[in-house]
Design a protein around this motif. Structure first.
Motif, PDB file in Angstrom:
ATOM      1  N   THR A  23       0.835  -1.196   0.000  1.00 16.82           N
ATOM      2  CA  THR A  23       0.000   0.000   0.000  1.00 16.82           C
ATOM      3  C   THR A  23       0.874   1.251   0.000  1.00 16.82           C
ATOM      4  OG1 THR A  23      -1.791  -1.162   1.109  1.00 16.82           O
ATOM      5  CG2 THR A  23      -1.788   1.250   1.283  1.00 16.82           C
ATOM      6  N   LEU A  24       1.907   1.242   0.819  1.00 11.67           N
ATOM      7  CA  LEU A  24       2.825   2.394   0.855  1.00 11.67           C
ATOM      8  C   LEU A  24       3.549   2.557  -0.479  1.00 11.67           C
ATOM      9  CD1 LEU A  24       4.310   1.997   4.440  1.00 11.67           C
ATOM     10  CD2 LEU A  24       2.597   3.644   3.660  1.00 11.67           C
ATOM     11  N   GLY A  25       3.927   1.433  -1.096  1.00 11.32           N
ATOM     12  CA  GLY A  25       4.558   1.503  -2.412  1.00 11.32           C
ATOM     13  C   GLY A  25       3.640   2.116  -3.445  1.00 11.32           C
ATOM     14  N   THR A  26       2.360   1.760  -3.379  1.00  8.91           N
ATOM     15  CA  THR A  26       1.391   2.344  -4.298  1.00  8.91           C
ATOM     16  C   THR A  26       1.282   3.843  -4.065  1.00  8.91           C
ATOM     17  OG1 THR A  26       0.181   0.243  -4.321  1.00  8.91           O
ATOM     18  CG2 THR A  26      -0.962   2.169  -5.185  1.00  8.91           C
ATOM     19  N   LEU A  27       1.316   4.274  -2.814  1.00  9.01           N
ATOM     20  CA  LEU A  27       1.280   5.707  -2.504  1.00  9.01           C
ATOM     21  C   LEU A  27       2.491   6.439  -3.092  1.00  9.01           C
ATOM     22  CD1 LEU A  27       0.015   5.700   1.196  1.00  9.01           C
ATOM     23  CD2 LEU A  27      -1.217   6.553  -0.823  1.00  9.01           C
ATOM     24  N   VAL A  28       3.639   5.778  -3.113  1.00  7.24           N
ATOM     25  CA  VAL A  28       4.837   6.377  -3.715  1.00  7.24           C
ATOM     26  C   VAL A  28       4.590   6.642  -5.203  1.00  7.24           C
ATOM     27  CG1 VAL A  28       7.253   5.919  -4.361  1.00  7.24           C
ATOM     28  CG2 VAL A  28       6.461   5.423  -2.042  1.00  7.24           C
ATOM     29  N   GLY A  29       3.734   5.830  -5.808  1.00  3.27           N
ATOM     30  CA  GLY A  29       3.422   6.013  -7.224  1.00  3.27           C
ATOM     31  C   GLY A  29       2.696   7.311  -7.535  1.00  3.27           C
ATOM     32  N   ILE A  30       1.977   7.866  -6.573  1.00  2.00           N
ATOM     33  CA  ILE A  30       1.171   9.073  -6.841  1.00  2.00           C
ATOM     34  C   ILE A  30       2.035  10.255  -7.301  1.00  2.00           C
ATOM     35  CG2 ILE A  30      -0.360  10.812  -5.828  1.00  2.00           C
ATOM     36  CD1 ILE A  30      -1.599   8.497  -4.168  1.00  2.00           C
ATOM     37  N   PRO A  31       3.065  10.659  -6.553  1.00  2.00           N
ATOM     38  CA  PRO A  31       3.863  11.786  -7.055  1.00  2.00           C
ATOM     39  C   PRO A  31       4.613  11.459  -8.339  1.00  2.00           C
ATOM     40  CG  PRO A  31       4.811  10.913  -5.028  1.00  2.00           C
ATOM     41  CD  PRO A  31       3.497  10.232  -5.219  1.00  2.00           C
ATOM     42  N   ILE A  32       4.953  10.195  -8.533  1.00  3.62           N
ATOM     43  CA  ILE A  32       5.642   9.809  -9.768  1.00  3.62           C
ATOM     44  C   ILE A  32       4.694   9.952 -10.955  1.00  3.62           C
ATOM     45  CG2 ILE A  32       6.815   7.928 -10.983  1.00  3.62           C
ATOM     46  CD1 ILE A  32       7.796   6.957  -8.208  1.00  3.62           C
ATOM     47  N   VAL A  33       3.441   9.525 -10.783  1.00 11.03           N
ATOM     48  CA  VAL A  33       2.436   9.717 -11.838  1.00 11.03           C
ATOM     49  C   VAL A  33       2.309  11.198 -12.171  1.00 11.03           C
ATOM     50  CG1 VAL A  33      -0.048   9.655 -12.340  1.00 11.03           C
ATOM     51  CG2 VAL A  33       1.066   7.644 -11.394  1.00 11.03           C
ATOM     52  N   LEU A  34       2.158  12.021 -11.152  1.00  2.90           N
ATOM     53  CA  LEU A  34       1.964  13.459 -11.372  1.00  2.90           C
ATOM     54  C   LEU A  34       3.167  14.091 -12.071  1.00  2.90           C
ATOM     55  CD1 LEU A  34       0.223  14.357  -8.008  1.00  2.90           C
ATOM     56  CD2 LEU A  34      -0.844  14.191 -10.279  1.00  2.90           C
ATOM     57  N   LEU A  35       4.357  13.645 -11.722  1.00  2.43           N
ATOM     58  CA  LEU A  35       5.568  14.176 -12.347  1.00  2.43           C
ATOM     59  C   LEU A  35       5.680  13.730 -13.805  1.00  2.43           C
ATOM     60  CD1 LEU A  35       8.287  15.687 -12.045  1.00  2.43           C
ATOM     61  CD2 LEU A  35       9.274  13.491 -11.385  1.00  2.43           C
ATOM     62  N   LEU A  36       5.526  12.440 -14.041  1.00  5.32           N
ATOM     63  CA  LEU A  36       5.688  11.921 -15.405  1.00  5.32           C
ATOM     64  C   LEU A  36       4.563  12.362 -16.330  1.00  5.32           C
ATOM     65  CD1 LEU A  36       6.958   8.268 -14.781  1.00  5.32           C
ATOM     66  CD2 LEU A  36       8.290  10.284 -15.442  1.00  5.32           C
ATOM     67  N   TYR A  37       3.380  12.578 -15.780  1.00  3.37           N
ATOM     68  CA  TYR A  37       2.237  12.902 -16.620  1.00  3.37           C
ATOM     69  C   TYR A  37       2.250  14.350 -17.113  1.00  3.37           C
ATOM     70  CZ  TYR A  37      -1.970  10.863 -18.557  1.00  3.37           C
ATOM     71  OH  TYR A  37      -2.886  10.303 -19.412  1.00  3.37           O
ATOM     72  N   LEU A  38       3.287  15.088 -16.759  1.00  6.82           N
ATOM     73  CA  LEU A  38       3.429  16.439 -17.308  1.00  6.82           C
ATOM     74  C   LEU A  38       3.511  16.387 -18.830  1.00  6.82           C
ATOM     75  CD1 LEU A  38       5.938  17.915 -14.715  1.00  6.82           C
ATOM     76  CD2 LEU A  38       3.479  18.409 -14.910  1.00  6.82           C
ATOM     77  N   ASP A  39       3.966  15.256 -19.355  1.00  3.91           N
ATOM     78  CA  ASP A  39       4.061  15.039 -20.799  1.00  3.91           C
ATOM     79  C   ASP A  39       3.744  13.563 -21.061  1.00  3.91           C
ATOM     80  OD1 ASP A  39       5.681  14.029 -23.201  1.00  3.91           O
ATOM     81  OD2 ASP A  39       5.828  16.193 -23.471  1.00  3.91           O
ATOM     82  N   LYS A  40       2.797  13.297 -21.947  1.00  4.92           N
ATOM     83  CA  LYS A  40       2.344  11.920 -22.196  1.00  4.92           C
ATOM     84  C   LYS A  40       3.487  11.018 -22.664  1.00  4.92           C
ATOM     85  CE  LYS A  40      -1.027   8.850 -22.695  1.00  4.92           C
ATOM     86  NZ  LYS A  40      -2.018   8.435 -21.756  1.00  4.92           N
ATOM     87  N   LYS A  41       4.388  11.547 -23.501  1.00  2.30           N
ATOM     88  CA  LYS A  41       5.532  10.743 -23.960  1.00  2.30           C
ATOM     89  C   LYS A  41       6.473  10.433 -22.797  1.00  2.30           C
ATOM     90  CE  LYS A  41       5.380  12.448 -28.663  1.00  2.30           C
ATOM     91  NZ  LYS A  41       5.971  13.363 -29.627  1.00  2.30           N
ATOM     92  N   LEU A  42       6.677  11.419 -21.922  1.00  2.00           N
ATOM     93  CA  LEU A  42       7.509  11.223 -20.737  1.00  2.00           C
ATOM     94  C   LEU A  42       6.885  10.158 -19.836  1.00  2.00           C
ATOM     95  CD1 LEU A  42       9.905  12.060 -18.922  1.00  2.00           C
ATOM     96  CD2 LEU A  42       8.406  13.816 -17.954  1.00  2.00           C
ATOM     97  N   TYR A  43       5.568  10.213 -19.700  1.00  2.00           N
ATOM     98  CA  TYR A  43       4.849   9.233 -18.890  1.00  2.00           C
ATOM     99  C   TYR A  43       5.073   7.818 -19.437  1.00  2.00           C
ATOM    100  CZ  TYR A  43       0.790   6.341 -17.683  1.00  2.00           C
ATOM    101  OH  TYR A  43      -0.024   5.310 -17.317  1.00  2.00           O
ATOM    102  N   LEU A  44       4.907   7.641 -20.733  1.00  2.00           N
ATOM    103  CA  LEU A  44       5.071   6.311 -21.330  1.00  2.00           C
ATOM    104  C   LEU A  44       6.519   5.838 -21.241  1.00  2.00           C
ATOM    105  CD1 LEU A  44       2.753   6.754 -24.435  1.00  2.00           C
ATOM    106  CD2 LEU A  44       2.280   5.417 -22.362  1.00  2.00           C
ATOM    107  N   LEU A  45       7.454   6.710 -21.560  1.00  2.00           N
ATOM    108  CA  LEU A  45       8.870   6.358 -21.489  1.00  2.00           C
ATOM    109  C   LEU A  45       9.291   6.085 -20.045  1.00  2.00           C
ATOM    110  CD1 LEU A  45      11.613   5.979 -22.852  1.00  2.00           C
ATOM    111  CD2 LEU A  45      11.988   8.441 -22.574  1.00  2.00           C
ATOM    112  N   GLY A  46       8.876   6.956 -19.138  1.00  2.00           N
ATOM    113  CA  GLY A  46       9.224   6.779 -17.723  1.00  2.00           C
ATOM    114  C   GLY A  46       8.669   5.485 -17.156  1.00  2.00           C
ATOM    115  N   THR A  47       7.442   5.139 -17.546  1.00  2.00           N
ATOM    116  CA  THR A  47       6.839   3.890 -17.074  1.00  2.00           C
ATOM    117  C   THR A  47       7.615   2.692 -17.604  1.00  2.00           C
ATOM    118  OG1 THR A  47       4.675   4.958 -16.932  1.00  2.00           O
ATOM    119  CG2 THR A  47       4.697   2.555 -16.994  1.00  2.00           C
ATOM    120  N   LEU A  48       8.008   2.741 -18.882  1.00  2.00           N
ATOM    121  CA  LEU A  48       8.803   1.656 -19.469  1.00  2.00           C
ATOM    122  C   LEU A  48      10.153   1.521 -18.770  1.00  2.00           C
ATOM    123  CD1 LEU A  48       9.314  -0.534 -21.590  1.00  2.00           C
ATOM    124  CD2 LEU A  48      10.114   1.280 -23.119  1.00  2.00           C
ATOM    125  N   VAL A  49      10.824   2.646 -18.540  1.00  2.00           N
ATOM    126  CA  VAL A  49      12.128   2.624 -17.862  1.00  2.00           C
ATOM    127  C   VAL A  49      11.974   2.068 -16.442  1.00  2.00           C
ATOM    128  CG1 VAL A  49      13.972   4.087 -16.909  1.00  2.00           C
ATOM    129  CG2 VAL A  49      13.190   4.424 -19.270  1.00  2.00           C
TER     130      VAL A  49
END
Length: 145
Positions: A23-49
């Protein structure tokens, strides 16, 4: 190098917390989503990396701990949560809904999610959460149409 792999696998050591590490790990995902989603390509690339880093670091932890899916490994939850936003943008509503749906899927591992736990090593650690995140993405899309 082993410290870096453990740092990644445990979601910046959040997974070492004794209560509800997933659950805590999932919470860590929230700021990462918000950061990467600033740009859809960044989001997709960041998720793959992060998936690739997660696979490598999970493989390390599986071998180091001699366990199939060490509890402190939470990079799989982080990546799974990132995948929840394939079809919808992160808003307060979608972040909360995704969190709840993803955690339920991650805890109960319904079919076909449970099949992906059978992959070997670090890939098995990652894949059930990847599939859970993709299913959550579809659920969010259907709910928010």
């Amino acid at each position: 190098m082993s410290h870096l792999l453990e740092f990644i696998a445990t979601g910046f050591y959040v997974g070492k917390f004794p209560l509800a590490p997933g659950t805590l790990g999932t919470l860590v995902g929230i700021p990462i989503v918000l950061l990467l989603y600033l740009d859809k390509k960044l989001y997709l690339l960041g998720t793959l990396v992060l998936f690739l880093l997660g696979w490598i670091s999970s493989e390390y932890m599986v071998n180091a701990k001699r366990e199939e899916d060490p509890e402190e490994v939470v990079i799989d939850e982080i990546v799974g949560y990132l995948l929840c936003f394939l079809f919808v943008e992160p808003t307060t509503k979608t972040l909360i809904t995704a969190f709840i749906v993803f955690r339920v899927i991650d805890i109960y591992k319904p079919f076909p999610v449970n099949l992906f736990e059978n992959f070997p090593g670090g890939l098995g650690v990652m894949m059930d959460d990847v599939v859970g995140g993709i299913i959550t993405a579809f659920v969010l899309y259907l709910l928010l149409q």
